[in-house]
Design a protein around this motif. Structure first.
Motif, PDB file in Angstrom:
ATOM      1  N   UNK A   1       4.202  -2.285  -4.536  1.00  0.00           N
ATOM      2  CA  UNK A   1       3.399  -3.238  -3.945  1.00  0.00           C
ATOM      3  C   UNK A   1       2.390  -2.460  -3.262  1.00  0.00           C
ATOM      4  N   UNK A   2       2.823  -1.383  -2.267  1.00  0.00           N
ATOM      5  CA  UNK A   2       1.799  -0.568  -1.546  1.00  0.00           C
ATOM      6  C   UNK A   2       0.842   0.153  -2.399  1.00  0.00           C
TER       7      UNK A   2
ATOM      8  N   UNK B   1      -3.518   8.243  -5.545  1.00  0.00           N
ATOM      9  CA  UNK B   1      -2.924   9.390  -4.995  1.00  0.00           C
ATOM     10  C   UNK B   1      -1.477   9.241  -4.294  1.00  0.00           C
ATOM     11  N   UNK B   2      -1.583   7.811  -3.535  1.00  0.00           N
ATOM     12  CA  UNK B   2      -0.317   7.523  -2.938  1.00  0.00           C
ATOM     13  C   UNK B   2       0.832   7.142  -3.824  1.00  0.00           C
TER      14      UNK B   2
ATOM     15  N   UNK C   1       4.396   9.269  -3.105  1.00  0.00           N
ATOM     16  CA  UNK C   1       5.764   8.461  -2.640  1.00  0.00           C
ATOM     17  C   UNK C   1       6.743   8.962  -3.714  1.00  0.00           C
ATOM     18  N   UNK C   2       6.259   9.050  -5.011  1.00  0.00           N
ATOM     19  CA  UNK C   2       7.482   9.602  -5.946  1.00  0.00           C
ATOM     20  C   UNK C   2       7.991  10.948  -5.600  1.00  0.00           C
TER      21      UNK C   2
ATOM     22  N   UNK D   1       4.378   6.922   3.274  1.00  0.00           N
ATOM     23  CA  UNK D   1       3.197   6.676   2.819  1.00  0.00           C
ATOM     24  C   UNK D   1       3.016   5.309   2.633  1.00  0.00           C
ATOM     25  N   UNK D   2       3.879   4.537   2.655  1.00  0.00           N
ATOM     26  CA  UNK D   2       3.600   2.882   2.519  1.00  0.00           C
ATOM     27  C   UNK D   2       3.170   2.523   3.921  1.00  0.00           C
ATOM     28  N   UNK D   3       3.824   2.844   4.660  1.00  0.00           N
ATOM     29  CA  UNK D   3       3.439   2.355   6.398  1.00  0.00           C
ATOM     30  C   UNK D   3       2.022   3.035   6.645  1.00  0.00           C
ATOM     31  N   UNK D   4       1.624   4.133   6.082  1.00  0.00           N
ATOM     32  CA  UNK D   4       0.370   4.622   6.302  1.00  0.00           C
ATOM     33  C   UNK D   4      -0.772   3.929   6.122  1.00  0.00           C
TER      34      UNK D   4
END
Length: 386
Positions: A342-343, A316-317, A321-322, A139-142
């Motif tokens: 941070x993301x 929503x990210x 992620x969670x 999700x972060x890299x997206x």
């Protein structure tokens, strides 16, 4: 199978950009029991929760199939999702719930087939990245796709990047670096006693980062290409979904038959007898989730403002992620949680930058000047939903 990026295809808004909920004519009698139903339909809470839930559901089911039991039939998984999606939206169309244009061979061949190829590249690299990486890292890299799309718009659509958006890009890159460092550190700490195991784990992560890079490039190319095609064809949301899936099915099935291992031994690895029914159900469910995402997205756009919808996409990210931390064995460490934070902040900052840029004068823009555009390019310059 549906792309998460939505275009401004919903015309239930006034010129100021505010949403117009459905209001029944005053002269039409209404049954006494229908008021709570209409209130629920037009309330923003339920569609927002539905959209977030469907996004989490699709990500979790895909991760379950891809990483739970050594699954390697990625093309077949995507083909099943596309078939389920086409059947589902066709049933909805027959029931009068949604509407979309009928399939046109010339339109598909000349206008939409290249877009479908880009989408296949996007979703295939997405499944490979999700297979090797945890949901939070994925999700972060997206988020890095947003940077590629933003500068693609600068190059090809005369777009611009504000200073605030540039700051959000820096946060996105920082969160990705922290996530990668946290993953590698966790691998070395847990498998450091065995150099072979540690090396294998780091190699797996590196493969995931490579597929994630390909996914970001394919995703940006798909979104930019689809944006241009939508302007030329005037496709609506469900038109796009229908054409994408219909055109993808034969390519995915042929790719699966030619490139994937269909031996009885490999089928047993992908569908263990004890888990076979659960895996098949999850594959079907993930296909239905793509329909839910598109429908709930349209619902959100109808009953909320464009600003609220964009913010929901950014917020929503965090639950996605969670979900990786809750349902899977993603490492919970200070660096990994920091990367998620941070993301998450970078998504909010970017959304606020887009809102501020679209509502105010274009001052303080980077680059400072945009190249002259043709009339067709200028007409293609609409706001991008992240």
């Amino acid at each position: 199978m549906a792309d998460g990026k939505k275009t401004d295809d919903y015309e239930l808004r006034d010129k100021g950009g505010s949403s117009k909920g459905y209001e029944p004519p005053m002269s039409t009698p209404r049954p006494a029991g229908s008021a709570p139903i209409i209130a629920t339909t037009n309330s923003p809470v339920f569609p927002v929760l539905s959209y977030c839930g469907s996004s989490i559901l699709m990500t979790v089911t895909n991760k379950y199939v891809l990483s739970g039991f050594g699954f390697n039939l990625n093309f077949f998984l995507l083909a099943v999702q596309s078939i389920v999606c086409v059947v589902a939206i066709q049933m909805c169309k027959s029931s009068g719930i949604i509407t979309y244009r009928d399939f046109n061979v010339d339109e598909a061949r000349k206008c939409w087939f290249p877009v479908s190829l880009l989408l296949i590249g996007t979703i295939y690299t997405s499944t490979k990245a999700l297979q090797f990486l945890s949901i939070p890292v994925y999700t972060i890299f997206k988020n890095l796709t947003i940077i590629l799309i933003a500068y693609g718009e600068v190059l090809w659509f005369g777009g611009s990047v504000s200073g605030m958006a540039l700051f959000s890009f820096g946060l996105m890159v920082l969160s990705s670096v922290i996530a990668a460092w946290a993953d590698i550190q966790h691998a070395l700490q847990n498998y450091g006693h065995s150099e072979t195991e540690a090396s294998a784990k780091v190699s797996t992560l590196n493969a995931g980062y490579m597929w994630m890079m390909f996914n970001c490039i394919c995703s940006a190319a798909y979104v930019l290409g689809m944006r241009k095609r939508i302007k030329l064809t005037n496709f609506k949301d469900f038109d796009t979904m229908f054409y994408n899936n219909v055109l993808s099915i034969p390519i995915l099935l042929i790719s699966s038959l030619l490139l994937e291992n269909w031996s009885s031994a490999n089928i047993e690895i992908n569908f263990p007898p004890l888990q076979k029914n659960r895996i098949i159900l999850a594959m079907i469910f993930s296909g239905l989730s793509s329909v839910f995402i598109s429908y709930t997205s349209a619902w959100c756009v109808r009953v909320t403002s464009s600003t609220t919808y964009s913010m929901v996409g950014a917020l929503n990210k965090l639950p996605i992620a969670l979900s990786g931390l809750i349902f899977f064995d993603a490492p919970i460490t200070v660096p990994s949680v920091s990367a998620i934070g941070v993301g998450f902040v970078s998504g909010i900052v970017y959304t606020l930058a887009k809102v501020k840029q679209s509502s105010g004068p274009k001052a303080g823009i980077l680059p400072t000047t945009s190249v002259p555009m043709s009339a067709s390019s200028q007409s293609a310059r609409d706001s991008f939903k992240s």
